[in-house]
Motif scaffolding. Sequence first.
Motif, PDB file in Angstrom:
ATOM      1  N   PHE A   1    -106.158  51.956  24.134  1.00 19.65           N
ATOM      2  CA  PHE A   1    -107.430  51.612  24.619  1.00 19.65           C
ATOM      3  C   PHE A   1    -107.081  50.741  25.971  1.00 19.65           C
ATOM      4  O   PHE A   1    -107.698  50.911  27.226  1.00 19.65           O
ATOM      5  CB  PHE A   1    -108.439  50.890  23.786  1.00 19.65           C
ATOM      6  N   SER A   2    -106.263  49.639  25.785  1.00 20.88           N
ATOM      7  CA  SER A   2    -106.078  48.684  26.810  1.00 20.88           C
ATOM      8  C   SER A   2    -105.057  49.304  27.985  1.00 20.88           C
ATOM      9  O   SER A   2    -105.458  49.031  29.157  1.00 20.88           O
ATOM     10  CB  SER A   2    -105.127  47.588  26.348  1.00 20.88           C
ATOM     11  N   TYR A   3    -104.183  50.125  27.551  1.00 27.29           N
ATOM     12  CA  TYR A   3    -103.576  51.047  28.340  1.00 27.29           C
ATOM     13  C   TYR A   3    -104.552  51.943  29.384  1.00 27.29           C
ATOM     14  O   TYR A   3    -104.458  51.967  30.553  1.00 27.29           O
ATOM     15  CB  TYR A   3    -102.283  51.998  27.999  1.00 27.29           C
ATOM     16  N   GLY A   4    -105.196  52.683  28.587  1.00 26.99           N
ATOM     17  CA  GLY A   4    -106.068  53.569  29.263  1.00 26.99           C
ATOM     18  C   GLY A   4    -107.032  52.764  30.161  1.00 26.99           C
ATOM     19  O   GLY A   4    -107.547  53.171  31.455  1.00 26.99           O
ATOM     20  N   ILE A   5    -107.799  51.627  29.975  1.00 29.30           N
ATOM     21  CA  ILE A   5    -108.716  51.001  30.622  1.00 29.30           C
ATOM     22  C   ILE A   5    -108.085  50.474  32.049  1.00 29.30           C
ATOM     23  O   ILE A   5    -108.415  50.456  33.134  1.00 29.30           O
ATOM     24  CB  ILE A   5    -109.275  49.644  30.144  1.00 29.30           C
ATOM     25  N   ASP A   6    -106.690  49.903  31.873  1.00 32.65           N
ATOM     26  CA  ASP A   6    -105.999  49.372  32.899  1.00 32.65           C
ATOM     27  C   ASP A   6    -105.624  50.228  33.965  1.00 32.65           C
ATOM     28  O   ASP A   6    -105.648  50.140  35.309  1.00 32.65           O
ATOM     29  CB  ASP A   6    -104.914  48.550  32.304  1.00 32.65           C
ATOM     30  N   LEU A   7    -105.115  51.514  33.462  1.00 31.42           N
ATOM     31  CA  LEU A   7    -104.830  52.620  34.301  1.00 31.42           C
ATOM     32  C   LEU A   7    -106.029  52.897  35.191  1.00 31.42           C
ATOM     33  O   LEU A   7    -105.848  53.492  36.339  1.00 31.42           O
ATOM     34  CB  LEU A   7    -104.232  53.880  33.718  1.00 31.42           C
ATOM     35  N   LEU A   8    -107.282  52.945  34.478  1.00 31.18           N
ATOM     36  CA  LEU A   8    -108.510  53.496  35.163  1.00 31.18           C
ATOM     37  C   LEU A   8    -108.947  52.270  36.303  1.00 31.18           C
ATOM     38  O   LEU A   8    -109.139  52.877  37.333  1.00 31.18           O
ATOM     39  CB  LEU A   8    -109.457  53.679  34.216  1.00 31.18           C
ATOM     40  N   ILE A   9    -108.691  51.294  35.955  1.00 34.89           N
ATOM     41  CA  ILE A   9    -108.855  50.139  36.815  1.00 34.89           C
ATOM     42  C   ILE A   9    -107.846  50.237  38.289  1.00 34.89           C
ATOM     43  O   ILE A   9    -108.569  50.282  39.397  1.00 34.89           O
ATOM     44  CB  ILE A   9    -108.903  48.719  36.363  1.00 34.89           C
ATOM     45  N   ILE A  10    -106.760  50.517  37.701  1.00 32.83           N
ATOM     46  CA  ILE A  10    -105.792  50.482  39.047  1.00 32.83           C
ATOM     47  C   ILE A  10    -105.937  51.561  39.890  1.00 32.83           C
ATOM     48  O   ILE A  10    -106.106  51.706  41.137  1.00 32.83           O
ATOM     49  CB  ILE A  10    -104.365  50.300  38.969  1.00 32.83           C
ATOM     50  N   ASN A  11    -106.156  52.766  39.280  1.00 29.35           N
ATOM     51  CA  ASN A  11    -106.467  54.194  39.875  1.00 29.35           C
ATOM     52  C   ASN A  11    -107.915  54.296  40.686  1.00 29.35           C
ATOM     53  O   ASN A  11    -107.879  54.514  41.782  1.00 29.35           O
ATOM     54  CB  ASN A  11    -106.100  55.148  39.280  1.00 29.35           C
ATOM     55  N   PHE A  12    -109.037  53.737  40.205  1.00 33.41           N
ATOM     56  CA  PHE A  12    -110.266  53.556  40.754  1.00 33.41           C
ATOM     57  C   PHE A  12    -110.218  52.719  41.929  1.00 33.41           C
ATOM     58  O   PHE A  12    -110.837  53.233  43.196  1.00 33.41           O
ATOM     59  CB  PHE A  12    -111.338  53.370  39.798  1.00 33.41           C
ATOM     60  N   LEU A  13    -109.625  51.579  41.710  1.00 31.54           N
ATOM     61  CA  LEU A  13    -109.430  50.535  43.089  1.00 31.54           C
ATOM     62  C   LEU A  13    -108.784  51.126  44.133  1.00 31.54           C
ATOM     63  O   LEU A  13    -109.089  50.736  45.124  1.00 31.54           O
ATOM     64  CB  LEU A  13    -109.064  49.179  42.345  1.00 31.54           C
ATOM     65  N   SER A  14    -107.711  51.729  43.737  1.00 28.98           N
ATOM     66  CA  SER A  14    -106.718  52.269  44.816  1.00 28.98           C
ATOM     67  C   SER A  14    -107.379  53.227  45.686  1.00 28.98           C
ATOM     68  O   SER A  14    -107.285  53.244  46.864  1.00 28.98           O
ATOM     69  CB  SER A  14    -105.490  52.793  44.231  1.00 28.98           C
ATOM     70  N   TYR A  15    -108.246  53.966  44.956  1.00 29.26           N
ATOM     71  CA  TYR A  15    -109.097  55.168  45.460  1.00 29.26           C
ATOM     72  C   TYR A  15    -110.074  54.275  46.369  1.00 29.26           C
ATOM     73  O   TYR A  15    -110.412  54.900  47.639  1.00 29.26           O
ATOM     74  CB  TYR A  15    -109.819  56.011  44.688  1.00 29.26           C
ATOM     75  N   TYR A  16    -110.648  53.234  46.088  1.00 31.53           N
ATOM     76  CA  TYR A  16    -111.713  52.947  46.862  1.00 31.53           C
ATOM     77  C   TYR A  16    -111.385  51.875  48.016  1.00 31.53           C
ATOM     78  O   TYR A  16    -111.909  51.834  48.891  1.00 31.53           O
ATOM     79  CB  TYR A  16    -112.409  51.975  45.658  1.00 31.53           C
ATOM     80  N   PHE A  17    -110.140  51.214  47.788  1.00 27.96           N
ATOM     81  CA  PHE A  17    -109.930  50.219  48.797  1.00 27.96           C
ATOM     82  C   PHE A  17    -108.657  50.803  49.774  1.00 27.96           C
ATOM     83  O   PHE A  17    -108.557  50.195  50.854  1.00 27.96           O
ATOM     84  CB  PHE A  17    -109.320  48.933  48.165  1.00 27.96           C
ATOM     85  N   LEU A  18    -107.876  51.797  49.067  1.00 23.88           N
ATOM     86  CA  LEU A  18    -106.907  51.943  50.086  1.00 23.88           C
ATOM     87  C   LEU A  18    -107.237  53.369  51.234  1.00 23.88           C
ATOM     88  O   LEU A  18    -108.042  53.756  50.596  1.00 23.88           O
ATOM     89  CB  LEU A  18    -105.660  52.352  49.269  1.00 23.88           C
ATOM     90  N   PRO A  19    -106.368  53.375  52.425  1.00 31.63           N
ATOM     91  CA  PRO A  19    -106.846  54.338  53.375  1.00 31.63           C
ATOM     92  C   PRO A  19    -106.659  55.907  52.700  1.00 31.63           C
ATOM     93  O   PRO A  19    -105.861  56.241  51.676  1.00 31.63           O
ATOM     94  CB  PRO A  19    -105.909  53.927  54.369  1.00 31.63           C
ATOM     95  N   GLU A  20    -107.060  56.810  53.268  1.00 29.64           N
ATOM     96  CA  GLU A  20    -107.008  58.178  53.021  1.00 29.64           C
ATOM     97  C   GLU A  20    -105.478  58.695  52.673  1.00 29.64           C
ATOM     98  O   GLU A  20    -105.324  59.592  51.509  1.00 29.64           O
ATOM     99  CB  GLU A  20    -107.531  59.110  54.071  1.00 29.64           C
ATOM    100  N   PRO A  21    -104.572  58.263  53.490  1.00 33.81           N
ATOM    101  CA  PRO A  21    -103.194  58.920  53.189  1.00 33.81           C
ATOM    102  C   PRO A  21    -102.462  58.545  51.808  1.00 33.81           C
ATOM    103  O   PRO A  21    -101.795  59.316  51.436  1.00 33.81           O
ATOM    104  CB  PRO A  21    -102.215  58.264  54.295  1.00 33.81           C
ATOM    105  N   LEU A  22    -103.002  57.572  51.086  1.00 35.42           N
ATOM    106  CA  LEU A  22    -102.719  57.084  49.882  1.00 35.42           C
ATOM    107  C   LEU A  22    -103.421  57.752  48.689  1.00 35.42           C
ATOM    108  O   LEU A  22    -102.927  57.651  47.597  1.00 35.42           O
ATOM    109  CB  LEU A  22    -102.474  55.801  49.771  1.00 35.42           C
ATOM    110  N   ASN A  23    -104.636  58.358  49.194  1.00 36.89           N
ATOM    111  CA  ASN A  23    -105.454  58.784  48.218  1.00 36.89           C
ATOM    112  C   ASN A  23    -105.060  60.401  47.769  1.00 36.89           C
ATOM    113  O   ASN A  23    -105.682  61.331  47.966  1.00 36.89           O
ATOM    114  CB  ASN A  23    -107.009  59.050  48.522  1.00 36.89           C
ATOM    115  N   ILE A  24    -103.691  60.440  47.433  1.00 38.12           N
ATOM    116  CA  ILE A  24    -103.250  61.624  46.991  1.00 38.12           C
ATOM    117  C   ILE A  24    -102.774  61.612  45.466  1.00 38.12           C
ATOM    118  O   ILE A  24    -102.337  60.446  44.948  1.00 38.12           O
ATOM    119  CB  ILE A  24    -102.144  62.074  47.871  1.00 38.12           C
TER     120      ILE A  24
END
Length: 450
Positions: free
Chosen positions: A15-38
Amino acid sequence: MSSRTGRYSGYIRPFSYGIDLLIINFLSYYFLPEPLNIFSYHLFISIAWILIAWNVAFYEVFRFTTEFQILGKIVKQYVLFLIFNFAYLGYFYKFSEPSQMIKFISLSLVLVTVEKFSVYYFLRRFRVTFGGNFRRVIIVGNGKQVDQLIHFFNDNPDYGYKLIHVFDTKELKKNNFKSCFEYVTENKIDEIYCSLNSLTNNELNRFVNFTDNNLKKLKLLPDSKNVLSRNLILDYYGYIPIVSLRNIPLDKRTSQIIKRTFDIVFSLFVIIGVLSWLTPVLAIWIKLESKGPVFFKQKRNGLNYEEFYCYKFRSMRLNPIADLEQVQKNDPRITRIGAFMRKTSIDELPQFFNVLLGDMSVVGPRPHMVSHTEMYAKRVDKFMVRHFIKPGITGLAQTNGYRGEVENEKDIINRVKYDIFYLENWSILLDIKIIIMTIANAVRGEEKAY
């Protein structure tokens, strides 16, 4: 894996692994520019996160782990994750705004920290409020450190230790510790804490042998870190040093996840790639030669001595002593197809369903019939240690000549020695080596394969 009193739920770390991976992937999608959203970048940060967490033991948080130790793990995870990300950007992109990356990783670690401490404090509150996730313990000994440990257990119920009894060694020595051992068995004690100041080496060996043979954990209160010469694990309950005598790598949740993942992938490969077409062929052959079911199931003892049904292709004619007597050389009960299956170990293949269900592992100590387990547990020292981990379809003992029929006491003693070496030295590479050796032995043919 079956749940036990005193153990965390097997779902907490995934559960902790899953939540943490969701957090980092969601925030990278939200904060980082388009070239990195791949997809490739999200895959990279997910794998990097898991590898770093494994290296710094980020998810190895136990009931006696302090908040300061957790913060130390978080700082290590943050620094290494930051380095990995900038290394990725420097190799693949010209990224001119490092502040965005720092903001993304910093916010990720803040949310992960909140999640991590929320789970940590929830479990502590859960133990106090509902009395769950606890271990029943006793203390054997006298002295200042024993008094400190008593106060620690009584003053910190949130750690999840329930102190049931404290034994005075002077009283115990009168009956050679028999009353203590009977108390442990009758009251389902999980762990025994012994003060080394109160025991001689011979008395300590009695506790080691008792705990090994009865699936109990023995921990020691030492005078110093160097009180014993063997390779031990040293933990701290507050400021109290506690020594664990037996190091079992598969007690770590990370190791369990790696082994379980390997078991699932390997068993699915065998079930889909081999059993899907081999089972109908063997079923026809088995049915033509003798009456009875295609599969044979037998109760055996597995993890924590719990019973389960072990599956095999039926290799013998129906007989009333199948659950009592081991197969011997030239056994008249074995059919012609049964002899072929046993010689090539094909009869064992249905046990990959046991692996998929979680009763067994691909590699581990071979499970015995219940009647034989009870017999060997009384006759062979440390036989019960094998049940600290899941049984396997093959094992280190089997690849070193100790498979099949137990012809004499030496066979079972050496089998236990190999099994204990395996559980104390497990690695995924050792599993792969044993599997390769097993396949090679099956192709080459073994003397005791009957």
